[in-house]
Design a protein around this motif. Structure first.
Motif, mmCIF file in Angstrom:
data_model
loop_
_atom_site.group_PDB
_atom_site.id
_atom_site.type_symbol
_atom_site.label_atom_id
_atom_site.label_comp_id
_atom_site.label_asym_id
_atom_site.label_seq_id
_atom_site.Cartn_x
_atom_site.Cartn_y
_atom_site.Cartn_z
ATOM 1 N N PHE A 19 0.801 -1.231 0.000
ATOM 2 C CA PHE A 19 0.000 0.000 0.000
ATOM 3 C C PHE A 19 0.834 1.282 0.000
ATOM 4 C CE2 PHE A 19 -2.876 -3.238 1.689
ATOM 5 C CZ PHE A 19 -3.976 -3.033 0.887
ATOM 6 N N LYS A 20 2.144 1.123 0.258
ATOM 7 C CA LYS A 20 3.050 2.276 0.263
ATOM 8 C C LYS A 20 2.590 3.367 1.235
ATOM 9 C CE LYS A 20 4.768 1.468 -4.427
ATOM 10 N NZ LYS A 20 4.188 0.106 -4.517
ATOM 11 N N LYS A 21 2.190 2.916 2.413
ATOM 12 C CA LYS A 21 1.800 3.824 3.497
ATOM 13 C C LYS A 21 2.677 3.527 4.716
ATOM 14 C CE LYS A 21 -2.001 5.185 1.247
ATOM 15 N NZ LYS A 21 -2.383 6.562 0.914
ATOM 16 N N PRO A 22 3.039 4.544 5.493
ATOM 17 C CA PRO A 22 3.819 4.282 6.700
ATOM 18 C C PRO A 22 3.026 3.477 7.729
ATOM 19 C CG PRO A 22 3.171 6.586 6.583
ATOM 20 C CD PRO A 22 2.780 5.968 5.278
ATOM 21 N N ILE A 23 3.742 2.675 8.492
ATOM 22 C CA ILE A 23 3.146 1.883 9.566
ATOM 23 C C ILE A 23 3.145 2.703 10.847
ATOM 24 C CG2 ILE A 23 3.368 -0.191 10.981
ATOM 25 C CD1 ILE A 23 2.635 -0.831 8.092
ATOM 26 N N LEU A 24 2.015 2.717 11.531
ATOM 27 C CA LEU A 24 1.882 3.385 12.820
ATOM 28 C C LEU A 24 1.348 2.381 13.838
ATOM 29 C CD1 LEU A 24 1.832 6.009 14.549
ATOM 30 C CD2 LEU A 24 -0.523 6.364 13.735
ATOM 31 N N PHE A 25 2.073 2.176 14.914
ATOM 32 C CA PHE A 25 1.559 1.331 15.988
ATOM 33 C C PHE A 25 0.619 2.190 16.842
ATOM 34 C CE2 PHE A 25 5.255 -1.977 16.106
ATOM 35 C CZ PHE A 25 4.750 -2.546 14.951
ATOM 36 N N THR A 26 -0.671 2.087 16.529
ATOM 37 C CA THR A 26 -1.675 2.875 17.234
ATOM 38 C C THR A 26 -1.766 2.485 18.713
ATOM 39 O OG1 THR A 26 -3.194 1.344 16.104
ATOM 40 C CG2 THR A 26 -3.144 3.610 15.336
ATOM 41 N N GLU A 27 -1.334 1.277 19.035
ATOM 42 C CA GLU A 27 -1.076 0.855 20.418
ATOM 43 C C GLU A 27 0.083 -0.130 20.397
ATOM 44 O OE1 GLU A 27 -4.478 -0.901 22.377
ATOM 45 O OE2 GLU A 27 -5.836 0.660 21.628
ATOM 46 N N PHE A 28 0.926 -0.061 21.421
ATOM 47 C CA PHE A 28 1.917 -1.108 21.653
ATOM 48 C C PHE A 28 2.239 -1.122 23.140
ATOM 49 C CE2 PHE A 28 4.670 2.582 21.347
ATOM 50 C CZ PHE A 28 5.704 2.321 22.244
ATOM 51 N N GLY A 29 2.729 -2.245 23.619
ATOM 52 C CA GLY A 29 3.125 -2.307 25.021
ATOM 53 C C GLY A 29 3.052 -3.719 25.568
ATOM 54 N N TYR A 30 3.597 -3.862 26.762
ATOM 55 C CA TYR A 30 3.650 -5.157 27.442
ATOM 56 C C TYR A 30 3.353 -4.949 28.911
ATOM 57 C CZ TYR A 30 5.974 -6.205 23.130
ATOM 58 O OH TYR A 30 6.242 -6.314 21.799
ATOM 59 N N ARG A 31 2.705 -5.936 29.504
ATOM 60 C CA ARG A 31 2.480 -5.887 30.939
ATOM 61 C C ARG A 31 3.757 -6.271 31.686
ATOM 62 N NH1 ARG A 31 -2.722 -9.190 32.603
ATOM 63 N NH2 ARG A 31 -1.924 -8.491 34.622
ATOM 64 N N SER A 32 3.867 -5.785 32.897
ATOM 65 C CA SER A 32 4.994 -6.157 33.767
ATOM 66 C C SER A 32 4.595 -7.421 34.525
ATOM 67 C CB SER A 32 5.329 -5.007 34.721
ATOM 68 O OG SER A 32 4.151 -4.498 35.328
ATOM 69 N N ILE A 33 4.602 -8.546 33.796
ATOM 70 C CA ILE A 33 4.065 -9.796 34.305
ATOM 71 C C ILE A 33 4.815 -10.962 33.666
ATOM 72 C CG2 ILE A 33 2.315 -10.044 32.488
ATOM 73 C CD1 ILE A 33 0.325 -10.930 34.663
ATOM 74 N N ASP A 34 4.847 -12.111 34.348
ATOM 75 C CA ASP A 34 5.438 -13.309 33.756
ATOM 76 C C ASP A 34 4.747 -13.638 32.437
ATOM 77 O OD1 ASP A 34 7.096 -13.590 35.955
ATOM 78 O OD2 ASP A 34 5.914 -15.164 36.912
ATOM 79 N N PHE A 35 5.504 -14.161 31.498
ATOM 80 C CA PHE A 35 4.988 -14.579 30.183
ATOM 81 C C PHE A 35 4.329 -13.421 29.421
ATOM 82 C CE2 PHE A 35 4.744 -18.228 33.108
ATOM 83 C CZ PHE A 35 5.613 -19.118 32.458
#
Length: 333
Positions: A240-256
């Motif tokens: 599509f020749k459009k930039p990628i935007l991570f509209t959300e990203f992240g990780y919990r501070s938890i095992d696995f």
């Protein structure tokens, strides 16, 4: 001499323009609260070196097959309403932080919005009209604010896949009232099938990809898990020749934390601050240096910084954890 000075000024202007265009979106997803916000609530965002916030007004539906969206009422928290959005945005803009307006739908009992699906043509039409009113309310607000980005929907796979013609028309209606950049926040397992990327400015992904089954993954473990997903993201970006935007990203501070990063239901399990840090470092290593990657919004950031997060908290927020200090360093790069 005047010609030389003009050409020099033009060159300097172009250089600054190029720099501004390549600056990554280092964003936080700013959670709506009951109250107005003030500079004291913005200072921690500035300290984290963020240059964008995602502001998230909410609409509500009762069940996955309910067609009517309830929104912008006096029964909602202030930050979830149109007036709340305007107040928050103006405070952030005063401090030099840019805005993505990112309306969300909440299904009662927390059911997944990607499963919103009507059982009759009549109800699809009601939903379509209701969603049009909902999103245009916030598109007009975004234009009033001169917000840089508007997200036209968040994780609505069944709605999108079952009504593709509607979404193409919706985008045209939005562009009549909002002149900024548009994206859509596709769930991590949805983005390859979204039919309207060519009509938007960013390919938006809520980037909770499953990466590793280890209890405390290393940065290398997380990065190895990214390889197949990154290849798929690159293919869609190239198509599509459009930039990628991570509209959300992240990780919990938890095992696995890398096994099912979207999972918010494990409330009582062990805190694992290292896993959260390693996940954030890995995603930054993999994406922030890529030219086709626009940046992203970490999930999630609460207004009362001194009362949230901390080293006993196993939720998504990086606040008052080693992850916050890392985020500050990464965003400052």
């Amino acid at each position: 001499m005047k010609t030389k000075n003009f050409l020099l000024s033009l060159l300097i202007s172009l250089c600054f323009s190029c720099k501004s265009q390549t600056k990554k979106i280092n964003g936080v997803s700013f959670v709506a609260s009951r109250d107005t916000i003030h500079k004291v609530h913005i200072k921690p965002v500035l300290k984290a070196q963020s240059n964008y916030v995602a502001l998230m007004p909410f609409g509500f539906i009762r069940k996955l097959a309910t067609p009517k969206i309830i929104y912008n009422t006096n029964r909602q928290w202030f930050g979830e309403t149109k007036n709340g959005l305007l107040q928050y945005a103006k405070k952030f803009q005063k401090e030099g932080i840019k805005i993505m307006v990112k309306p969300h739908i909440w299904v009662y009992h927390g059911e997944f919005t990607g499963n919103i699906k009507m059982t009759s043509e009549k109800n699809w039409t009601i939903l379509e009209n209701s969603y049009l009113e909902f999103i245009l309310t916030y598109a007009k607000a975004a234009e009033n604010l001169q917000a840089d980005i508007l997200c036209i929907g968040t994780e609505l796979e069944q709605f999108v896949m079952n009504r593709p013609v509607y979404w193409q028309k919706l985008i045209k209606e939005i562009r009549k009232v909002y002149k900024g950049k548009l994206t859509y926040a596709a769930n991590w397992d949805e983005f390859k099938r979204v039919p309207f990327w060519s009509a938007l400015d960013y390919i938006g992904i809520d980037a909770y990809f499953p990466l590793t089954d280890k209890k405390t993954p290393s940065v290398a473990d997380f990065e190895a898990g990214w390889k197949p997903h990154k290849n798929e993201i690159k293919q869609v970006q190239k198509q599509f020749k459009k930039p990628i935007l991570f509209t959300e990203f992240g990780y919990r501070s938890i095992d696995f934390s890398g096994k099912e990063p979207w999972n918010s239901n494990r409330v009582t399990e062990n805190v694992n601050l290292e896993a959260q840090v390693n996940g954030l470092q890995a995603i930054h290593n993999q994406f922030w240096k890529e030219e086709w990657f626009a940046g992203g919004f970490v999930w999630k950031w609460f207004h009362s910084h001194d009362r949230v997060g901390g080293e006993k908290n196993n939720r998504f927020t990086p606040q008052n954890k080693p992850a916050e200090e890392l985020l500050r360093k990464l965003y400052a790069q």
